[in-house]
Design a protein around this motif. Structure first.
Motif, PDB file in Angstrom:
ATOM      1  N   LEU A   1       9.436   6.504   3.238  1.00 33.45           N
ATOM      2  CA  LEU A   1       8.284   5.823   3.556  1.00 33.45           C
ATOM      3  C   LEU A   1       8.592   4.145   3.322  1.00 33.45           C
ATOM      4  O   LEU A   1       8.241   3.537   4.251  1.00 33.45           O
ATOM      5  CB  LEU A   1       6.673   6.169   4.000  1.00 33.45           C
ATOM      6  N   GLU A   2       8.790   4.283   1.461  1.00 31.38           N
ATOM      7  CA  GLU A   2       8.902   2.871   0.996  1.00 31.38           C
ATOM      8  C   GLU A   2      10.383   2.160   1.768  1.00 31.38           C
ATOM      9  O   GLU A   2       9.896   1.052   1.953  1.00 31.38           O
ATOM     10  CB  GLU A   2       8.374   3.490   0.111  1.00 31.38           C
TER      11      GLU A   2
ATOM     12  N   GLY B   1       0.906  -1.205  -0.108  1.00 31.42           N
ATOM     13  CA  GLY B   1      -0.358  -0.085   0.213  1.00 31.42           C
ATOM     14  C   GLY B   1       0.437   1.036  -0.296  1.00 31.42           C
ATOM     15  O   GLY B   1       0.553   1.871  -0.895  1.00 31.42           O
ATOM     16  N   ILE B   2       2.227   1.407   0.815  1.00 30.88           N
ATOM     17  CA  ILE B   2       2.883   2.335   0.447  1.00 30.88           C
ATOM     18  C   ILE B   2       3.731   2.796  -0.107  1.00 30.88           C
ATOM     19  O   ILE B   2       3.323   4.136  -1.297  1.00 30.88           O
ATOM     20  CB  ILE B   2       3.863   2.185   2.106  1.00 30.88           C
TER      21      ILE B   2
ATOM     22  N   GLY C   1       6.658   4.913  12.767  1.00 34.19           N
ATOM     23  CA  GLY C   1       5.894   6.429  12.947  1.00 34.19           C
ATOM     24  C   GLY C   1       6.189   7.146  11.960  1.00 34.19           C
ATOM     25  O   GLY C   1       5.570   8.135  11.553  1.00 34.19           O
ATOM     26  N   GLN C   2       7.647   7.024  10.791  1.00 33.87           N
ATOM     27  CA  GLN C   2       7.329   8.221  10.190  1.00 33.87           C
ATOM     28  C   GLN C   2       6.409   7.418   8.812  1.00 33.87           C
ATOM     29  O   GLN C   2       6.170   8.681   8.425  1.00 33.87           O
ATOM     30  CB  GLN C   2       8.718   7.883   9.102  1.00 33.87           C
ATOM     31  N   LEU C   3       6.463   6.419   9.136  1.00 32.95           N
ATOM     32  CA  LEU C   3       5.430   5.922   7.988  1.00 32.95           C
ATOM     33  C   LEU C   3       4.132   6.721   8.176  1.00 32.95           C
ATOM     34  O   LEU C   3       3.444   6.798   7.118  1.00 32.95           O
ATOM     35  CB  LEU C   3       4.986   4.520   7.988  1.00 32.95           C
ATOM     36  N   MET C   4       3.272   6.235   9.290  1.00 37.67           N
ATOM     37  CA  MET C   4       2.597   6.819   9.794  1.00 37.67           C
ATOM     38  C   MET C   4       2.085   8.387   9.570  1.00 37.67           C
ATOM     39  O   MET C   4       1.201   9.625   8.924  1.00 37.67           O
ATOM     40  CB  MET C   4       2.234   6.410  11.159  1.00 37.67           C
ATOM     41  N   GLU C   5       3.323   9.531   9.911  1.00 40.19           N
ATOM     42  CA  GLU C   5       3.695  10.892   9.372  1.00 40.19           C
ATOM     43  C   GLU C   5       3.170  10.767   8.606  1.00 40.19           C
ATOM     44  O   GLU C   5       2.538  12.287   7.823  1.00 40.19           O
ATOM     45  CB  GLU C   5       4.853  10.827  10.220  1.00 40.19           C
ATOM     46  N   THR C   6       4.147  10.194   6.973  1.00 38.96           N
ATOM     47  CA  THR C   6       4.124  10.498   5.985  1.00 38.96           C
ATOM     48  C   THR C   6       2.379   9.856   5.387  1.00 38.96           C
ATOM     49  O   THR C   6       1.448  11.210   4.795  1.00 38.96           O
ATOM     50  CB  THR C   6       4.489   9.588   5.333  1.00 38.96           C
ATOM     51  N   TYR C   7       1.798   8.723   6.054  1.00 36.73           N
ATOM     52  CA  TYR C   7       0.515   9.013   5.822  1.00 36.73           C
ATOM     53  C   TYR C   7      -0.471   9.727   5.894  1.00 36.73           C
ATOM     54  O   TYR C   7      -1.415  10.293   5.380  1.00 36.73           O
ATOM     55  CB  TYR C   7       0.044   7.191   6.124  1.00 36.73           C
TER      56      TYR C   7
ATOM     57  N   GLY D   1      11.265   2.894   4.103  1.00 33.86           N
ATOM     58  CA  GLY D   1      11.094   2.353   6.039  1.00 33.86           C
ATOM     59  C   GLY D   1      10.362   0.710   6.112  1.00 33.86           C
ATOM     60  O   GLY D   1      10.245   0.453   6.639  1.00 33.86           O
ATOM     61  N   ALA D   2       9.484   0.954   5.296  1.00 30.02           N
ATOM     62  CA  ALA D   2       8.576  -0.317   5.186  1.00 30.02           C
ATOM     63  C   ALA D   2       9.193  -1.421   4.581  1.00 30.02           C
ATOM     64  O   ALA D   2       8.913  -2.553   4.963  1.00 30.02           O
ATOM     65  CB  ALA D   2       6.994   0.341   3.700  1.00 30.02           C
ATOM     66  N   SER D   3       9.862  -1.566   3.501  1.00 26.05           N
ATOM     67  CA  SER D   3      10.738  -1.969   3.057  1.00 26.05           C
ATOM     68  C   SER D   3      11.716  -2.995   4.302  1.00 26.05           C
ATOM     69  O   SER D   3      11.729  -3.920   4.443  1.00 26.05           O
ATOM     70  CB  SER D   3      11.955  -2.016   1.628  1.00 26.05           C
ATOM     71  N   GLN D   4      12.310  -1.880   5.451  1.00 16.31           N
ATOM     72  CA  GLN D   4      12.813  -2.344   6.220  1.00 16.31           C
ATOM     73  C   GLN D   4      12.555  -2.630   6.900  1.00 16.31           C
ATOM     74  O   GLN D   4      12.730  -4.025   7.609  1.00 16.31           O
ATOM     75  CB  GLN D   4      13.960  -1.173   7.140  1.00 16.31           C
ATOM     76  N   LEU D   5      11.364  -2.287   7.288  1.00 15.20           N
ATOM     77  CA  LEU D   5      10.641  -3.001   8.299  1.00 15.20           C
ATOM     78  C   LEU D   5       9.188  -4.795   7.787  1.00 15.20           C
ATOM     79  O   LEU D   5       9.311  -5.184   9.056  1.00 15.20           O
ATOM     80  CB  LEU D   5       9.487  -2.198   8.660  1.00 15.20           C
ATOM     81  N   HIS D   6      10.096  -4.637   6.578  1.00 20.04           N
ATOM     82  CA  HIS D   6       9.124  -5.750   6.090  1.00 20.04           C
ATOM     83  C   HIS D   6      10.909  -6.681   6.426  1.00 20.04           C
ATOM     84  O   HIS D   6       9.734  -7.617   6.327  1.00 20.04           O
ATOM     85  CB  HIS D   6       8.935  -6.001   5.090  1.00 20.04           C
TER      86      HIS D   6
END
Length: 607
Positions: free
Chosen positions: A514-515, A269-270, A399-405, A517-522
Motif C-alpha cells: 500500500l505504501e 498517513g499510509i 483500490g489496493q490501498l483501500m483494501e489494505t486500509y 502504491g501510494a508512492s507511485q500514485l503520488h
C-alpha cells in the motif's frame, strides 16, 4: 412623314460621323503629343500573370498584364523575357530590346501585355482522373457515365524562386453541373452554390503541398475549366483571446495540484499506518514467541506438578494406611520429602514468574502495535472524488490501498474485542503464582514442624499432620487439575495465535505494498500536475507558433517577370485549365443569323 424624318436623320449621320471620327483621332493625337519625351516616374507596379493548362495540368500559354501607377508622364523602363508586347492603354508604340521594355506613358494608370513562351510557373500542377476506379485520360472520360474521381496535386517548382511557393496562397475552384454530377464528395473543400452550379473551392496554404480530390457520380461527363488563383498571404493574423480557456486550464491545474497534495497526505498517513502495522507485526512476533515458549514450558510445569501431586498423594495415603505401623524412624525422613516438594514448588514459582514476564512483555508489544494503527476514517465519497482524475492503473493502486486500509481497521477492531481476554491471562497467572507460593509455605511449615518432633506430641501431631495432609492433597489435586486446564488453554491460545500472527504478517505485507502504491500514485499525480501546470504557457506558445507560420504580413512582393523590376506592389496569378467538353459540331447547333453590315444594322435601328 416618317420616311422623310428617317431620311433626314440618315443624312445627318452621314455628314456628322466622318467629322466625329476625324475629331476623335485628332484629339488622341493631340493627347499623345502632350506626353513629354523625358524620363517618367511611377510609384508602383502590379503584375497579373495569366496562364492556361491542359486538363492534366501541362502548361500551355502564359502572358503577363503589367499595370503601372505613373506619377510623372514620360518614358518608363521595364524588364521581362517577352516574346511579344501589346499596349492595352493607347496606340503608342512599345519598344523592346532583349529583355528591356520601354514605353512613353501619360500620368495615371498604364497597362501593357507581355506574352511569354515556356516560362514555368512557381507550382507544379498535376491533374489525374479515374472512372469506376480505373485511371483514364480526359478524352476517354468525356461523355462517360459512372463514378469519377478527380485528383489535383500541387508542389513547389524547384526551378522558380521559392518566394512565391513560401508566401502565396493557392485557391482551386471547380464548377460542377448538378444535372451531370451527383453525390459530390470533396474532403477539405468548401462547397457552395454558384447560380445553378456547384462550386468546389480548395485552399492550399503557403509552403504546403496540395493533395486535393473530388469524387461524384457522373452522367455524360463534361467539365468546365478549373480556375486556380494565387495571391500573397499577406494578411495579418490577430492572436485569439484565450484568456478564458487558459483560466480554465489553470483551474484544472490547481485542482490537480490539490489532488497531488491530498495524495501526499494520504501517502504520509499510509506510511504511518505501515509503520504501525510493522510495529504490530514485530510485537506480534514477540508475543507469538513468548506464547510458544510458555506452551513448551507448560508441559514441563504440568509434569512437575504431576510428580508433586503424586508425591503428596503417596504421603497422604501412607499416613492413612500405615498409621498403626508408623515407624518414627521413617517419620524422620518426612521433612526431607516435604522440603523436596517445597523446592519443586519453588522451581515452579520461578517458571511461572518467567512465564508471566514473557506474556506481559508480548502482550504490551502487541497492544502498542495495535494502538499504532491510525484511526483514519475515509469515506466512499472521498475515494470517488480522488479517483476522478486518475488513470486506470492509478485507480487499481487506490483500490489496493483501500483494501489494505479496510483489513487494518478490521484487525484493530478484532483485537479491541478480545483485548479483555488477553489482559485476564496476566491476572490468572498472578493468582496461580500466589496459590503455589502459599502451598510452598505450607509444606515448609510442615517440614519445620516435623523437624522439631521432640518438642511436640507425636501422636497428636501425626494426627494433625494426617488431617492437614489429606486436606492439602485434596487442594493440590484441584490445583493440578486447574493447572492442566490452564496449560491446555495456553496450548490452544498459542495455536490460534499462530493464525492471527499469519494474518498480521499478511496485513504488514499489504500495508507495505500500500505504501509503495501510494508512492507511485503520488509520483503519478506529480507528473500529471507537472504536465498540466505549463499548459496555459504551452497553449500560448503553440498559438504564437501557428500564427508566425501563417502570418505573412511582413512579406514584400517581388517581380515574377524579372528581378530587375522594382517598386512591385503586388503579383497575382490567374491560371485556368482547358475545358473537357464536346466539340461544337457534336452539339445541336441553333441556326445562325446572317451577319449584317453596318448600314443594315443602322437601318434596323429606325425601321
Amino acid at each position: 412623314m416618317r420616311t422623310k424624318r428617317t431620311f433626314l436623320l440618315l443624312m445627318a449621320l452621314i455628314l456628322v460621323l466622318p467629322s466625329f471620327l476625324v475629331q476623335s483621332t485628332s484629339a488622341e493625337s493631340s493627347n499623345r503629343e502632350e506626353v513629354p519625351q523625358q524620363p517618367g516616374e511611377f510609384s508602383s507596379k502590379d503584375e497579373v500573370v495569366y496562364a492556361t493548362l491542359s486538363p492534366t495540368g501541362d502548361q500551355q500559354e502564359i502572358y503577363v498584364v503589367n499595370i503601372f501607377d505613373v506619377v510623372k508622364a514620360g518614358k518608363v523602363d521595364d524588364y521581362g523575357p517577352y516574346t511579344s508586347l501589346k499596349n492595352l492603354t493607347d496606340l503608342s508604340e512599345i519598344v523592346q530590346k532583349d529583355e528591356k521594355v520601354q514605353f512613353t506613358a501619360p500620368k495615371g494608370k498604364f497597362y501593357y501585355q507581355g506574352n511569354m513562351k515556356n516560362e514555368p510557373l512557381p507550382w507544379d500542377i498535376s491533374i489525374s482522373y479515374k472512372l469506376n476506379g480505373k485511371r483514364v485520360t480526359p478524352d476517354e472520360l468525356l461523355g462517360q457515365n459512372g463514378h469519377v474521381e478527380l485528383s489535383i496535386a500541387t508542389s513547389a517548382n524547384e526551378e522558380i524562386d521559392p518566394t512565391f511557393f513560401e508566401n502565396y496562397l493557392l485557391q482551386v475552384a471547380i464548377t460542377l453541373d448538378p444535372e451531370k454530377f451527383e453525390n459530390i464528395g470533396a474532403p477539405d473543400a468548401m462547397v457552395a452554390n454558384a447560380g445553378k452550379n456547384k462550386q468546389i473551392t480548395f485552399t492550399v496554404m503557403p509552403e504546403k503541398e496540395g493533395d486535393l480530390s473530388v469524387e461524384a457520380d457522373v452522367k455524360d461527363f463534361e467539365l468546365a475549366g478549373m480556375e486556380i488563383s494565387a495571391v500573397p498571404s499577406s494578411m495579418s493574423i490577430d492572436a485569439p483571446d484565450i484568456g478564458e480557456m487558459t483560466g480554465e486550464m489553470e483551474s484544472l491545474s490547481d485542482a490537480i495540484g490539490d489532488i497531488h497534495n491530498g495524495v501526499g497526505q494520504l501517502k504520509q498517513g499510509i506510511s504511518q499506518l505501515n509503520q504501525g502495522v510493522a510495529a504490530l507485526r514485530d510485537g506480534s512476533a514477540q508475543y507469538q514467541n513468548g506464547m510458544s515458549e510458555i506452551n513448551k514450558a507448560s508441559s514441563e510445569l504440568v509434569a512437575a506438578s504431576g510428580q508433586i501431586n503424586d508425591g503428596i498423594a503417596t504421603i497422604n495415603n501412607g499416613l492413612h494406611d500405615n498409621m498403626n505401623q508408623l515407624d518414627l524412624g521413617d517419620f524422620e525422613d518426612l521433612p526431607i520429602s516435604l522440603e523436596d516438594l517445597a523446592e519443586g514448588l519453588n522451581a515452579t514459582l520461578d517458571g511461572l514468574a518467567l512465564l508471566r514476564e514473557n506474556y506481559s512483555s508480548a502482550f504490551n508489544n502487541l497492544d502498542a502495535a495495535i494502538k499504532a494503527i491510525p484511526d483514519y476514517e475515509i469515506s466512499q465519497a472521498q475515494i470517488e472524488e480522488l479517483s476522478k482524475n486518475l488513470s486506470e492503473e492509478d485507480r487499481a493502486v487506490l483500490g489496493q490501498l483501500m483494501e489494505t486500509y479496510a483489513n487494518a481497521a478490521k484487525a484493530k477492531e478484532t483485537y479491541n474485542s478480545v483485548k479483555a481476554s488477553f489482559a485476564a491471562v496476566d491476572a490468572r497467572l498472578k493468582e496461580l503464582d500466589g496459590a503455589i507460593a502459599e502451598t510452598e509455605e505450607t509444606l515448609t511449615s510442615i517440614s519445620n514442624a516435623i523437624a522439631s518432633f521432640e518438642d511436640i506430641d507425636v501422636v497428636e501431631s501425626i494426627s494433625q499432620l494426617q488431617s492437614g495432609m489429606s486436606e492439602f492433597a485434596d487442594n493440590y489435586g484441584q490445583f493440578h487439575s486447574g493447572l492442566v486446564s490452564y496449560t491446555n488453554g495456553v496450548g490452544q491460545l498459542s495455536s490460534s495465535y499462530n493464525e492471527l500472527h499469519s494474518g498480521i504478517e499478511e496485513l504488514s505485507g499489504g500495508t507495505s505494498e500500500l505504501e509503495n502504491g501510494a508512492s507511485q500514485l503520488h509520483n503519478g499525480t506529480f507528473t500529471l500536475y507537472d504536465a498540466t501546470s505549463n499548459i496555459p504557457v504551452e497553449m500560448q506558445e503553440e498559438i504564437d507558433k501557428l500564427i508566425s507560420e501563417y502570418d505573412k504580413s511582413d512579406f514584400e512582393a517581388v517581380s515574377f517577370v524579372s528581378p530587375e523590376n522594382d517598386k512591385i506592389n503586388s503579383v497575382q496569378f490567374v491560371i485556368k485549365t482547358e475545358s473537357i467538353q464536346k466539340d461544337e459540331q457534336d452539339k445541336d447547333e441553333a441556326p445562325k443569323e446572317e451577319k449584317k453590315g453596318f448600314w443594315a444594322r443602322l437601318k434596323d435601328l429606325f425601321f
